[in-house]
Scaffold this active site. Structure first.
Site, PDB file in Angstrom:
ATOM      1  N   ASP A   7     -79.895 -73.455 -41.696  1.00  0.00           N
ATOM      2  CA  ASP A   7     -80.754 -72.580 -40.923  1.00  0.00           C
ATOM      3  C   ASP A   7     -79.920 -71.338 -40.609  1.00  0.00           C
ATOM      4  O   ASP A   7     -78.693 -71.371 -40.701  1.00  0.00           O
ATOM      5  CB  ASP A   7     -81.190 -73.298 -39.639  1.00  0.00           C
ATOM      6  CG  ASP A   7     -82.038 -72.424 -38.753  1.00  0.00           C
ATOM      7  OD1 ASP A   7     -83.039 -71.871 -39.247  1.00  0.00           O
ATOM      8  OD2 ASP A   7     -81.690 -72.280 -37.567  1.00  0.00           O
ATOM      9  N   ASP A   9     -80.587 -68.455 -37.710  1.00  0.00           N
ATOM     10  CA  ASP A   9     -80.441 -68.100 -36.296  1.00  0.00           C
ATOM     11  C   ASP A   9     -80.201 -69.345 -35.448  1.00  0.00           C
ATOM     12  O   ASP A   9     -80.998 -70.273 -35.452  1.00  0.00           O
ATOM     13  CB  ASP A   9     -81.688 -67.353 -35.812  1.00  0.00           C
ATOM     14  CG  ASP A   9     -81.991 -66.131 -36.675  1.00  0.00           C
ATOM     15  OD1 ASP A   9     -81.041 -65.486 -37.136  1.00  0.00           O
ATOM     16  OD2 ASP A   9     -83.184 -65.842 -36.890  1.00  0.00           O
TER      17      ASP A   9
END
Length: 188
Positions: A7, A9
């Site tokens: 991922d 952020d």
């Protein structure tokens, strides 16, 4: 070949809530050895990122690209490389064609991971995902990945699917264990 899915952020960079200014991007230093290990052993490092800020009209694709470009520059300065970046802008609170909450590409659905598999010919059963949300772990499980490493999670657990194990990623020891796993996948 297996891959390292990440991922963006909250995992690679500090989550500033809908980042749209490249100047706001700050790397999470504990993730640098993880990405570097994947690079050293030849595992593709792939970002799979929900970007509902685009659907919500907070920023556009050009701002996303500028933020991502800054992230790549910062990683390169740390001798880390990403092989592929996939992003999904669909969200139930979006407008126009992006107003879709359960789009196949939006995590927790596995669409972005499966697209990467098709593009790069990946072995999903030996691949892993690192993320900061339950949706990241669920996308990994649905895609048939081996392991999920949950940033900030305080427990290890098996999901209902015995083939997918979720691990904590809090301490330096946890990060070393993840680097050792990645190194082993690269040698296998």
């Amino acid at each position: 070949m297996p891959a390292l899915f990440l991922d963006r952020d909250g995992t690679i960079n500090v989550d500033t809530s809908y980042p749209s200014d490249p100047a706001d991007i700050v790397l999470r230093p504990e993730m640098l050895p993880v990405i570097r290990t994947a690079n050293l052993v030849g595992l593709p490092a792939i970002i799979v990122s929900n970007q509902s800020g685009i659907a919500r009209g907070y920023f556009g694709w050009s701002e996303f690209a500028a933020v991502n470009g800054r992230l790549l520059e910062l990683l390169e300065a740390e001798k880390c490389q990403l092989d592929l970046v996939l992003a999904c802008a669909y969200h139930s609170s979006g407008t126009g064609i992006l107003a879709a909450g359960d789009h196949p590409m939006r995590k927790p659905n596995p669409g972005m991971l499966l697209h990467a598999r098709d593009l790069l010919g990946l072995d999903m059963g030996r691949s892993i995902i690192v993320g900061d949300k339950a949706d990241d772990m669920e996308a990994g499980r649905r895609a048939g990945l081996r392991d999920g490493w949950h940033v900030g999670s305080k427990f290890n657990r098996k999901s209902g699917d015995v083939a997918f194990v979720e691990h904590k990623l809090i301490t330096g020891n946890d990060h070393r264990r993840l680097c050792d796993l990645i190194a082993g996948l690269g040698r296998a």
